[in-house]
Motif scaffolding. Structure first.
Motif, PDB file in Angstrom:
ATOM      1  N   UNK A  43       0.915  -1.213   0.123  1.00 31.05           N
ATOM      2  CA  UNK A  43       0.014  -0.158  -0.028  1.00 31.05           C
ATOM      3  C   UNK A  43       0.876   1.215   0.159  1.00 31.05           C
ATOM      4  N   UNK A  44       2.055   1.251   0.868  1.00 33.29           N
ATOM      5  CA  UNK A  44       2.753   2.425   0.886  1.00 33.29           C
ATOM      6  C   UNK A  44       3.304   2.856  -0.493  1.00 33.29           C
ATOM      7  N   UNK A  45       3.795   1.783  -1.479  1.00 32.69           N
ATOM      8  CA  UNK A  45       4.084   2.035  -2.603  1.00 32.69           C
ATOM      9  C   UNK A  45       2.927   2.515  -3.604  1.00 32.69           C
ATOM     10  N   UNK A  46       2.105   1.967  -3.451  1.00 32.65           N
ATOM     11  CA  UNK A  46       0.970   2.372  -4.531  1.00 32.65           C
ATOM     12  C   UNK A  46       0.532   3.996  -4.020  1.00 32.65           C
ATOM     13  N   UNK A  47       0.542   4.339  -2.754  1.00 33.89           N
ATOM     14  CA  UNK A  47      -0.064   5.644  -2.589  1.00 33.89           C
ATOM     15  C   UNK A  47       1.262   6.366  -2.749  1.00 33.89           C
ATOM     16  N   UNK A  48       2.712   6.026  -2.789  1.00 30.92           N
ATOM     17  CA  UNK A  48       3.516   6.988  -3.220  1.00 30.92           C
ATOM     18  C   UNK A  48       3.497   7.535  -4.443  1.00 30.92           C
ATOM     19  N   UNK A  49       2.998   6.334  -5.471  1.00 32.02           N
ATOM     20  CA  UNK A  49       2.841   6.795  -6.807  1.00 32.02           C
ATOM     21  C   UNK A  49       1.956   7.813  -7.128  1.00 32.02           C
ATOM     22  N   UNK A  50       0.733   7.638  -6.309  1.00 28.51           N
ATOM     23  CA  UNK A  50      -0.238   8.500  -6.308  1.00 28.51           C
ATOM     24  C   UNK A  50      -0.020   9.875  -5.724  1.00 28.51           C
ATOM     25  N   UNK A  51       0.729   9.839  -5.021  1.00 27.40           N
ATOM     26  CA  UNK A  51       0.918  11.403  -4.091  1.00 27.40           C
ATOM     27  C   UNK A  51       2.588  11.368  -3.947  1.00 27.40           C
ATOM     28  N   UNK A  52       3.301  11.518  -4.858  1.00 20.32           N
ATOM     29  CA  UNK A  52       4.887  11.504  -4.843  1.00 20.32           C
ATOM     30  C   UNK A  52       5.097  12.999  -4.193  1.00 20.32           C
ATOM     31  N   UNK A  53       6.263  13.015  -3.642  1.00 15.73           N
ATOM     32  CA  UNK A  53       6.859  14.295  -3.176  1.00 15.73           C
ATOM     33  C   UNK A  53       7.129  15.113  -4.264  1.00 15.73           C
ATOM     34  N   UNK A  54       7.289  16.673  -4.050  1.00 16.23           N
ATOM     35  CA  UNK A  54       7.419  17.404  -4.919  1.00 16.23           C
ATOM     36  C   UNK A  54       8.882  17.932  -4.877  1.00 16.23           C
ATOM     37  N   UNK A  55       9.705  17.488  -5.792  1.00 12.09           N
ATOM     38  CA  UNK A  55      11.082  17.798  -5.734  1.00 12.09           C
ATOM     39  C   UNK A  55      11.569  18.132  -7.064  1.00 12.09           C
ATOM     40  N   UNK A  56      12.792  18.454  -7.131  1.00 18.04           N
ATOM     41  CA  UNK A  56      13.328  18.748  -8.593  1.00 18.04           C
ATOM     42  C   UNK A  56      14.761  17.555  -8.793  1.00 18.04           C
ATOM     43  N   UNK A  57      14.869  16.535  -8.077  1.00 20.05           N
ATOM     44  CA  UNK A  57      15.741  15.543  -7.918  1.00 20.05           C
ATOM     45  C   UNK A  57      15.525  14.653  -9.122  1.00 20.05           C
ATOM     46  N   UNK A  58      16.790  14.501  -9.548  1.00 19.69           N
ATOM     47  CA  UNK A  58      16.661  13.732 -10.916  1.00 19.69           C
ATOM     48  C   UNK A  58      17.668  12.299 -10.640  1.00 19.69           C
ATOM     49  N   UNK A  59      18.614  12.607  -9.646  1.00 20.45           N
ATOM     50  CA  UNK A  59      19.486  11.422  -9.288  1.00 20.45           C
ATOM     51  C   UNK A  59      19.420  10.973  -7.884  1.00 20.45           C
ATOM     52  N   UNK A  60      19.640   9.615  -7.580  1.00 20.63           N
ATOM     53  CA  UNK A  60      19.803   9.242  -6.184  1.00 20.63           C
ATOM     54  C   UNK A  60      20.656   8.018  -6.244  1.00 20.63           C
ATOM     55  N   UNK A  61      21.136   7.811  -5.210  1.00 13.69           N
ATOM     56  CA  UNK A  61      22.023   6.396  -4.923  1.00 13.69           C
ATOM     57  C   UNK A  61      21.805   6.447  -3.396  1.00 13.69           C
ATOM     58  N   UNK A  62      22.045   4.717  -3.291  1.00 13.68           N
ATOM     59  CA  UNK A  62      22.210   4.213  -1.798  1.00 13.68           C
ATOM     60  C   UNK A  62      23.375   3.933  -1.461  1.00 13.68           C
ATOM     61  N   UNK A  63      23.906   4.536  -0.290  1.00 13.59           N
ATOM     62  CA  UNK A  63      25.313   3.977   0.104  1.00 13.59           C
ATOM     63  C   UNK A  63      25.275   2.815   0.913  1.00 13.59           C
ATOM     64  N   UNK A  64      26.479   2.546   1.302  1.00 14.49           N
ATOM     65  CA  UNK A  64      26.761   1.042   1.784  1.00 14.49           C
ATOM     66  C   UNK A  64      25.852   0.842   3.012  1.00 14.49           C
ATOM     67  N   UNK A  65      25.019   1.644   3.735  1.00 14.41           N
ATOM     68  CA  UNK A  65      24.384   1.601   4.725  1.00 14.41           C
ATOM     69  C   UNK A  65      22.723   1.507   4.267  1.00 14.41           C
ATOM     70  N   UNK A  66      22.597   1.572   2.891  1.00 20.27           N
ATOM     71  CA  UNK A  66      21.197   1.639   2.475  1.00 20.27           C
ATOM     72  C   UNK A  66      20.529   2.937   2.390  1.00 20.27           C
ATOM     73  N   UNK A  67      21.276   3.991   2.926  1.00 19.19           N
ATOM     74  CA  UNK A  67      20.558   5.352   3.086  1.00 19.19           C
ATOM     75  C   UNK A  67      20.772   5.897   1.706  1.00 19.19           C
ATOM     76  N   UNK A  68      19.579   6.563   1.004  1.00 16.12           N
ATOM     77  CA  UNK A  68      19.505   7.076  -0.032  1.00 16.12           C
ATOM     78  C   UNK A  68      20.030   8.617  -0.135  1.00 16.12           C
ATOM     79  N   UNK A  69      20.685   9.011  -1.124  1.00 18.35           N
ATOM     80  CA  UNK A  69      21.055  10.400  -1.204  1.00 18.35           C
ATOM     81  C   UNK A  69      20.452  10.764  -2.576  1.00 18.35           C
TER      82      UNK A  69
END
Length: 374
Positions: free
Chosen positions: A329-355
């Motif tokens: 459900x969380x992923x379905x809702x994220x598609x319907x109501x995404x965050x408002x950003x200008x981000x184009x890139x992201x990556x996950x570090x070795x701890x699994x944290x996204x930047x």
């Protein structure tokens, strides 16, 4: 002489009366026996009907039937609603049974009930406001699993071999049958040319209770697709307004399910994908590469990105042909109501944290900072 004649007549009449009495007695006895027999047969029939009517409609049913009990509903209207939905056999008998047991204080609400429930289980559910029934066992399908991974879980919990499960979910007859049952959810999109597995992403991640020791593969799969329909139906109006399909939603959501490491990232990753789609940029998401390869790897190598496959979003723009996993459900809702950003890139570090970043230059710096090992 005359007296003897009178006595003979009298005795004759007495004998005739005795005969009449015997005949009457026989008739009365016969009628009584017939009435007793009719009463016995009728009594047995009534008893058989009553006991039958107080048994579950279908003891082996796994179908969940949603029943709405409005506020202020009396016992008669509740019983009538249960009979209309096929949950009980006879509304009057259910009502009398509840009254006999001094049960009448039921809670309003929406109930997911089953035709396999007994009157006592139904009464307990309506009193407590929740379905009161102990499952024989449960199957828990976590978010983000593929069909193959779900098959392993089902084998472990229900004893159905993986090969049998996968053969069933990929059988054309199964697909057509389920499309007929859930036409607003399973559309012709799941049969598109490049789709690997039609039901991939359509077996909803949840915990499923089963009330029989050996449910069939059909019962299990039907429960999972039905859960998808239940959870996706609220978004149908939105999809129609946005001119998007259910298949689009399920595919998009599956990418978020495999990419997100924490809850809050889903909306942000969704915004990244939306922004890339707007500028006609490949989504370049590693889980699609792994799905194309058909294997799990802890790390995607550069050579893996070259795999020629419709699901590889490094090689193909837009969403892949279909879902790559089951989205919650969380992923379905994220598609319907995404965050408002200008981000184009992201990556996950070795701890699994996204930047996240909106420039390629900063993205390269993030790679150096979080992935170089320095």
């Amino acid at each position: 002489m005359e007296n003897d004649s009178k006595k003979e007549v009298m005795f004759t009449r007495m004998r005739e009366k005795k005969k009449e009495v015997k005949v009457v007695r026989r008739i009365v006895l016969g009628i009584t026996l017939v009435l007793l027999l009719i009463g016995f047969i009728g009594g047995r029939s009534v008893y058989k009907y009553i006991t039958g009517a107080l048994q579950p409609v279908d003891p082996n049913s796994e179908e969940i039937v949603q029943v709405e009990i409005p506020s202020g509903s009396g016992l008669s209207s509740i019983a009538a609603q249960l009979e209309k939905k096929g949950i009980i056999k006879d509304a009057r008998l259910f009502k009398y049974y509840a009254k006999f047991n001094n049960e009448s204080q039921f809670q309003a609400g929406t109930y997911d009930l089953s035709k396999a429930m007994t009157p006592d289980e139904l009464i307990q559910s309506l009193k407590t406001g929740k379905v009161y029934r102990e499952p024989v066992f449960t199957i828990t399908i976590p978010e983000g699993l593929t069909l193959s991974q779900i098959a392993k879980v089902v084998e472990k919990r229900a004893g159905i071999p993986q090969a049998e499960f996968l053969a069933y979910v990929n059988d054309e007859e199964t697909i057509n049958m389920l499309m007929g049952k859930f036409p607003s959810i399973l559309t012709e999109d799941i049969k598109a040319e490049n789709i690997k597995y039609p039901l991939e992403g359509y077996l909803y991640p949840a915990t499923y209770p089963f009330f029989e020791k050996k449910p069939s593969v059909g019962t299990i799969v039907d429960s999972m697709v039905r859960a998808t329909a239940t959870n996706v139906t609220p978004y149908l109006n939105y999809l129609q307004t946005e001119e998007k399909s259910v298949h689009w939603l399920m595919t998009f959501a599956s990418l978020l399910e495999r990419e997100a490491t924490v809850q809050s990232d889903r909306e942000t990753i969704a915004s990244v994908f939306y922004n890339r789609l707007k500028v006609d940029m490949p989504l370049q998401t590693d889980p699609t590469v792994l799905y194309a390869l058909g294997e799990h790897k802890d790390r995607v190598l550069y050579k893996d990105l070259e795999v020629k496959d419709p699901y590889n979003t490094y090689q193909n723009k837009g969403l892949p042909p279909g879902p790559i996993a089951g989205a919650g459900k969380s992923s379905l809702e994220a598609v319907i109501d995404p965050a408002k950003t200008d981000y184009i890139f992201f990556l996950a570090d070795k701890e699994g944290i996204n930047h996240f970043t909106d420039t390629y230059e900063q993205h390269l710096k993030n790679k150096e900072l979080y992935l170089s090992g320095k």
